[in-house]
Scaffold this motif. Structure first.
Motif, PDB file in Angstrom:
ATOM      1  N   UNK A 398      -2.117 -17.408  -2.867  1.00 12.53           N
ATOM      2  CA  UNK A 398      -1.037 -16.531  -2.390  1.00 12.53           C
ATOM      3  C   UNK A 398       0.119 -16.445  -3.368  1.00 12.53           C
ATOM      4  N   UNK A 399       0.246 -17.430  -4.254  1.00 14.53           N
ATOM      5  CA  UNK A 399       1.333 -17.402  -5.240  1.00 14.53           C
ATOM      6  C   UNK A 399       1.007 -16.531  -6.449  1.00 14.53           C
ATOM      7  N   UNK A 400      -0.199 -15.966  -6.511  1.00  8.12           N
ATOM      8  CA  UNK A 400      -0.578 -15.104  -7.639  1.00  8.12           C
ATOM      9  C   UNK A 400      -0.010 -13.708  -7.423  1.00  8.12           C
ATOM     10  N   UNK A 401       1.310 -13.619  -7.516  1.00 11.67           N
ATOM     11  CA  UNK A 401       2.024 -12.375  -7.237  1.00 11.67           C
ATOM     12  C   UNK A 401       2.135 -11.574  -8.534  1.00 11.67           C
ATOM     13  N   UNK A 402       1.084 -10.842  -8.864  1.00  7.38           N
ATOM     14  CA  UNK A 402       1.063 -10.073 -10.096  1.00  7.38           C
ATOM     15  C   UNK A 402       1.990  -8.876 -10.038  1.00  7.38           C
ATOM     16  N   UNK A 403       2.307  -8.338 -11.196  1.00  7.44           N
ATOM     17  CA  UNK A 403       3.125  -7.142 -11.277  1.00  7.44           C
ATOM     18  C   UNK A 403       2.705  -6.327 -12.478  1.00  7.44           C
ATOM     19  N   UNK A 404       2.957  -5.021 -12.392  1.00 10.85           N
ATOM     20  CA  UNK A 404       2.565  -4.115 -13.450  1.00 10.85           C
ATOM     21  C   UNK A 404       3.325  -2.807 -13.283  1.00 10.85           C
ATOM     22  N   UNK A 405       3.637  -2.101 -14.375  1.00 10.22           N
ATOM     23  CA  UNK A 405       4.232  -0.770 -14.230  1.00 10.22           C
ATOM     24  C   UNK A 405       3.302   0.139 -13.432  1.00 10.22           C
ATOM     25  N   UNK A 406       3.868   0.953 -12.578  1.00 11.89           N
ATOM     26  CA  UNK A 406       3.038   1.778 -11.702  1.00 11.89           C
ATOM     27  C   UNK A 406       2.260   2.859 -12.453  1.00 11.89           C
ATOM     28  N   UNK A 407       2.683   3.134 -13.690  1.00  8.68           N
ATOM     29  CA  UNK A 407       2.064   4.212 -14.465  1.00  8.68           C
ATOM     30  C   UNK A 407       1.537   3.699 -15.800  1.00  8.68           C
ATOM     31  N   UNK A 408       0.977   2.513 -15.822  1.00  3.76           N
ATOM     32  CA  UNK A 408       0.579   1.870 -17.073  1.00  3.76           C
ATOM     33  C   UNK A 408      -0.684   2.519 -17.642  1.00  3.76           C
ATOM     34  N   UNK A 409      -0.489   3.502 -18.518  1.00  8.08           N
ATOM     35  CA  UNK A 409      -1.610   4.239 -19.086  1.00  8.08           C
ATOM     36  C   UNK A 409      -2.487   3.334 -19.945  1.00  8.08           C
ATOM     37  N   UNK A 410      -1.878   2.353 -20.598  1.00  5.79           N
ATOM     38  CA  UNK A 410      -2.646   1.443 -21.448  1.00  5.79           C
ATOM     39  C   UNK A 410      -3.767   0.774 -20.670  1.00  5.79           C
ATOM     40  N   UNK A 411      -3.461   0.296 -19.479  1.00  9.14           N
ATOM     41  CA  UNK A 411      -4.487  -0.372 -18.690  1.00  9.14           C
ATOM     42  C   UNK A 411      -5.445   0.602 -18.020  1.00  9.14           C
ATOM     43  N   UNK A 412      -5.037   1.864 -17.851  1.00 10.02           N
ATOM     44  CA  UNK A 412      -6.000   2.859 -17.392  1.00 10.02           C
ATOM     45  C   UNK A 412      -7.170   2.957 -18.354  1.00 10.02           C
ATOM     46  N   UNK A 413      -6.890   2.781 -19.640  1.00  4.47           N
ATOM     47  CA  UNK A 413      -7.920   2.881 -20.672  1.00  4.47           C
ATOM     48  C   UNK A 413      -8.734   1.595 -20.804  1.00  4.47           C
ATOM     49  N   UNK A 414      -8.109   0.445 -20.570  1.00  3.05           N
ATOM     50  CA  UNK A 414      -8.699  -0.816 -21.029  1.00  3.05           C
ATOM     51  C   UNK A 414      -9.040  -1.816 -19.938  1.00  3.05           C
ATOM     52  N   UNK A 415      -8.628  -1.564 -18.695  1.00  7.80           N
ATOM     53  CA  UNK A 415      -8.734  -2.592 -17.658  1.00  7.80           C
ATOM     54  C   UNK A 415      -9.514  -2.063 -16.469  1.00  7.80           C
ATOM     55  N   UNK A 416     -10.800  -2.425 -16.325  1.00 12.73           N
ATOM     56  CA  UNK A 416     -11.666  -1.813 -15.307  1.00 12.73           C
ATOM     57  C   UNK A 416     -11.737  -2.565 -13.986  1.00 12.73           C
ATOM     58  N   UNK A 417     -10.700  -3.345 -13.653  1.00 10.36           N
ATOM     59  CA  UNK A 417     -10.737  -4.153 -12.429  1.00 10.36           C
ATOM     60  C   UNK A 417      -9.544  -3.888 -11.516  1.00 10.36           C
ATOM     61  N   UNK A 418      -8.871  -2.753 -11.657  1.00  7.92           N
ATOM     62  CA  UNK A 418      -7.701  -2.432 -10.835  1.00  7.92           C
ATOM     63  C   UNK A 418      -8.130  -1.573  -9.652  1.00  7.92           C
ATOM     64  N   UNK A 419      -8.050  -2.137  -8.449  1.00 10.88           N
ATOM     65  CA  UNK A 419      -8.586  -1.475  -7.276  1.00 10.88           C
ATOM     66  C   UNK A 419      -7.540  -1.078  -6.253  1.00 10.88           C
ATOM     67  N   UNK A 420      -8.038  -0.546  -5.135  1.00 16.10           N
ATOM     68  CA  UNK A 420      -7.203  -0.010  -4.058  1.00 16.10           C
ATOM     69  C   UNK A 420      -7.749  -0.491  -2.722  1.00 16.10           C
ATOM     70  N   UNK A 421      -6.846  -0.876  -1.841  1.00  9.46           N
ATOM     71  CA  UNK A 421      -7.188  -1.127  -0.438  1.00  9.46           C
ATOM     72  C   UNK A 421      -6.141  -0.386   0.389  1.00  9.46           C
ATOM     73  N   UNK A 422      -6.578   0.418   1.313  1.00 12.03           N
ATOM     74  CA  UNK A 422      -5.606   1.196   2.094  1.00 12.03           C
ATOM     75  C   UNK A 422      -5.121   0.388   3.299  1.00 12.03           C
ATOM     76  N   UNK A 423      -4.065   0.883   3.915  1.00 14.78           N
ATOM     77  CA  UNK A 423      -3.569   0.340   5.165  1.00 14.78           C
ATOM     78  C   UNK A 423      -3.261   1.470   6.123  1.00 14.78           C
ATOM     79  N   UNK A 424      -2.941   1.128   7.363  1.00 20.15           N
ATOM     80  CA  UNK A 424      -2.548   2.104   8.378  1.00 20.15           C
ATOM     81  C   UNK A 424      -1.380   1.530   9.148  1.00 20.15           C
ATOM     82  N   UNK A 425      -0.339   2.331   9.331  1.00 22.32           N
ATOM     83  CA  UNK A 425       0.763   1.966  10.207  1.00 22.32           C
ATOM     84  C   UNK A 425       0.855   2.993  11.325  1.00 22.32           C
TER      85      UNK A 425
END
Length: 433
Positions: A398-425
């Motif tokens: 739980x302490x692995x509180x990562x952070x990244x720029x929301x528009x990091x184009x560099x990692x769009x090209x090079x990092x294939x492990x960035x995923x999405x999980x949706x929520x509902x309110x």
């Protein structure tokens, strides 16, 4: 890799060559179900445009008003409050959520993302930069999930690269891409909603006809620091929502009612001794072959090979040598070791019934945070969580509180492990856009 992950050899190599510096981050998770074949008229989109219907399954997260806990980033410890930590100024209070909500049982899959791409970009022009050429199987055989065919018919330009990828997590997300996916859901038509239960967990399955309208909805993307605009609808989970779904045990298990891993209570302070077992993958399909071993997660355990696979339609050495960066095979093998596995097949549930919040792809939240210490930035930074297939077990804490720029184009090209999980309110009603 330091997303707020430690940096891989590739990150260091490319950043040195390009003069870049950045942090990687951990993640959010989301949906289940395959894209349907039927097409439905979409309210809120362009006139006469149709959107594919997809299915998403969420789990209900209750116990509103649960207490938060204190964490120090990437420290193997949990604290009842920030006042008792060794460094109160660095402490974050996390996990407390005063309301009921839902979160995706699974991560958003490649087939769901392809349905989204063909809905919002039916001409295949990629004006919103929702696709990068490194996502193709030709450019990147091991990680290329999606192919773009310029000569295909309207609404068919994007396709799943190989059938094995359909039920893997989409792995090239940034926050803006994730928010556009959520806006497409928010502006789409909710066709059906069905609640159910299994093994003591409460689930809701939604069928939604996607909308082509992506710039406004739950998030107003005209505002870089956009937050939720509405009180009900599809969302990206907040950091607290994500952490509560992954770690908070309403039955009081773990430490101060929080688990160390999304898969099992573990023991804080013992390093990785009580981590879940790592998945073993079918080398041709990426399916999990050792699900009988519990608890289980897709990550790179120390002293063991990272879970890995290569589509069997490719020649044997394509995945080990061909890459879009021109790296030699030795350097490439060191930088890229882990593969995404088929969603849900590890079978180990969090205290609320989610799957794969530990390992597989790191996931975005919509929580805005300050840039890393010592840096000034005009960019917007967001939190991520979850651990990944090529990182050690500590990324699942739980302490692995990562952070990244929301528009990091560099990692769009090079990092294939960035995923999405949706929520509902809120309480969504079928038939309403």
């Amino acid at each position: 890799m330091h997303v707020a992950f430690r940096r891989t050899l590739l990150n260091r190599t490319i950043m040195t060559a390009c003069g870049l510096s950045a942090l990687l981050a951990t993640s959010v998770t989301a949906t289940s179900g395959a894209a349907a074949d039927e097409r439905y008229a979409v309210t809120g989109g362009s006139p006469s445009l149709e959107g594919t219907a997809i299915s998403l399954t969420t789990v209900k997260v209750g116990a509103p008003g649960n207490h938060s806990v204190g964490i120090l980033p990437f420290r193997d410890a949990l604290y009842r409050s920030c006042t008792v930590t060794p460094s109160p100024k660095d402490c974050l209070r996390v996990g407390g959520v005063p309301y009921r909500y839902e979160i995706g049982q699974l991560e958003v899959t490649v087939e769901q993302w392809v349905a989204f791409l063909n809905t919002v970009d039916p001409e295949g022009r990629n004006r919103l930069r929702l696709y990068d050429e490194t996502e193709s199987s030709a450019a990147w055989p091991k990680y290329g999930q999606i192919n773009l065919s310029p000569d295909a018919g309207r609404g068919r330009h994007y396709s799943v690269a190989f059938p094995q990828w359909a039920r893997k997590p989409y792995g090239f997300a940034n926050f803006l891409r994730a928010a556009r996916f959520v806006n497409s859901l928010y502006n789409g038509r909710l066709i059906s909603k069905q609640a159910g239960s299994k093994d003591g967990f409460q689930y809701v399955t939604y069928q939604v006809a996607l909308s082509s309208q992506t710039e406004r909805g739950m998030y107003d993307l005209a505002r870089p620091q956009t937050t939720r605009v509405h009180r009900a609808g599809f969302v990206l989970p907040s950091q607290d929502e994500w952490i509560k779904a992954a770690y908070y045990d309403p039955r009081g298990g773990g430490t101060y009612s929080y688990w160390k891993y999304p898969t099992n209570p573990g023991v804080f302070g013992d390093g990785e001794a009580t981590a879940p077992s790592p998945t073993v993958l079918n080398p041709d399909t990426g399916d999990v072959t050792n699900a009988a071993t519990q608890p289980l997660a897709s990550y790179h355990a120390d002293g063991k090979p990272a879970p890995s696979w290569c589509p069997n339609q490719l020649i044997p050495d394509a995945c080990s040598t061909v890459n879009p960066f021109g790296l030699d095979p030795t350097l490439y093998a060191k930088a890229y070791q882990g593969s995404l596995s088929t969603v849900g097949q590890a079978r180990t549930a969090s205290p609320w019934g989610t799957l794969d919040q530990g390992g597989n792809a790191v996931e975005w939240t919509d929580t805005i945070t300050a840039p890393p210490s010592g840096q000034s930035s005009l960019r917007v930074w967001r939190r991520l969580h979850g651990g990944i297939s090529n990182a050690s077990a500590y990324q699942m804490w739980p302490s692995a509180v990562g952070l990244q720029p929301q528009d990091n184009v560099f990692y769009n090209h090079t990092y294939p492990w960035l995923g999405i999980r949706i929520g509902v309110i809120g309480d969504l009603k079928p038939g309403k856009p």
